[in-house]
Scaffold this active site. Structure first.
Site, PDB file in Angstrom:
ATOM      1  N   ARG A   1       0.898  -1.317  -0.075  1.00 15.85           N
ATOM      2  CA  ARG A   1       0.012  -0.136   0.042  1.00 15.85           C
ATOM      3  C   ARG A   1       0.856   1.321   0.112  1.00 15.85           C
ATOM      4  NH1 ARG A   1      -4.339   0.630   4.544  1.00 15.85           N
ATOM      5  NH2 ARG A   1      -2.438   0.795   5.839  1.00 15.85           N
TER       6      ARG A   1
ATOM      7  N   ASP B   1      -0.407  -3.471  12.642  1.00 11.91           N
ATOM      8  CA  ASP B   1       0.023  -3.976  11.346  1.00 11.91           C
ATOM      9  C   ASP B   1       0.233  -5.368  11.268  1.00 11.91           C
ATOM     10  OD1 ASP B   1       1.955  -4.751   9.314  1.00 11.91           O
ATOM     11  OD2 ASP B   1       1.408  -2.770   8.383  1.00 11.91           O
TER      12      ASP B   1
ATOM     13  N   THR C   1      -1.024   7.425  -1.237  1.00 10.20           N
ATOM     14  CA  THR C   1      -2.144   7.266  -1.820  1.00 10.20           C
ATOM     15  C   THR C   1      -3.149   6.169  -1.210  1.00 10.20           C
ATOM     16  OG1 THR C   1      -1.377   5.777  -3.498  1.00 10.20           O
ATOM     17  CG2 THR C   1      -0.903   8.121  -3.901  1.00 10.20           C
TER      18      THR C   1
ATOM     19  N   ASP D   1       3.823  -6.709  10.486  1.00  8.01           N
ATOM     20  CA  ASP D   1       4.791  -6.239  11.397  1.00  8.01           C
ATOM     21  C   ASP D   1       5.003  -7.232  12.830  1.00  8.01           C
ATOM     22  OD1 ASP D   1       5.815  -4.329   9.709  1.00  8.01           O
ATOM     23  OD2 ASP D   1       4.813  -2.680  10.820  1.00  8.01           O
TER      24      ASP D   1
END
Length: 209
Positions: free
Chosen positions: A104, A200, A108, A203
């Protein structure tokens, strides 16, 4: 919500709570995700087609159910999708595997593809797409679009957590793809993370930041 199944089994909810805890270690997070993927796999595959085959037990011959058709495909959206993939393959070791590499863009929030590898005959197989987090839905929507371009038409999507915004966008983009998840959280924050979420997933799974 039509097309969306929230699996509220107590074992899933208990393990999900442990995963949400910021103090849960990387090793424990991976193990919990592996265990939850087993339970989500049961729900996602509960209506697989079977056929009667003749076998012989130690006592006598009998007709018994066996999975029919071509082997299904697990499509992992890299890298976090591999956390669900491991547990799914533990239950269905004969399944084929597709990998879709997307990240990602932090500015944006749009997906950028960097890798795609899948079996050739997707049109003949059930394809189960795996990504722990349904946040903006941009990445998984792009992954499903790519699979459809390669011929897949019988597709399901499995995630651990979803945001209402992501569910709405995904079901609008792909109304023909059922969604199975363990929970739908409150919302997305300004950075595109699920709230309250669990951070996340990639992660936390791999011990990176």
């Amino acid at each position: 919500m039509q097309g969306v199944t929230v699996v509220d089994h107590p074992l899933i909810q208990h393990k999900l709570t442990l995963m949400r805890d910021k103090n849960t270690s990387t090793a424990s997070f991976r193990r919990l995700l592996f265990e939850i993927s087993h339970l989500l796999c049961y729900e996602t595959t509960r209506d697989l087609e079977t056929e009667e085959v003749e076998i012989e037990t130690p006592i006598q011959p009998m007709m018994a159910p066996k999975l029919s058709g071509k082997k299904l495909v697990f499509a992992s959206v890299l890298r976090a999708g591999d956390g669900l993939l491991e547990g799914m393959l533990d239950l269905v070791p004969a399944a084929r595997v597709a990998h879709i590499g997307l990240y990602r863009d932090p500015e944006t929030l749009q997906p950028v593809e960097y890798y795609f590898k899948a079996p050739e005959d997707l049109s003949d197989r059930l394809v189960i797409v795996l990504d722990p987090m349904l946040a903006t839905s941009n990445s998984v929507s792009a992954a499903v679009t790519k699979l459809k371009e390669r011929g897949a038409h019988n597709i399901r999507f499995v995630c651990l957590l979803a945001a209402p915004e992501g569910v709405e966008r995904f079901t609008k983009n792909h109304p023909d793809v059922p969604v199975v998840t363990a929970a739908i959280d409150e919302r997305l924050n300004d950075h595109g993370y699920i709230v309250p979420g669990l951070g996340d997933a990639g992660d936390r799974m791999f011990g990176t930041k």
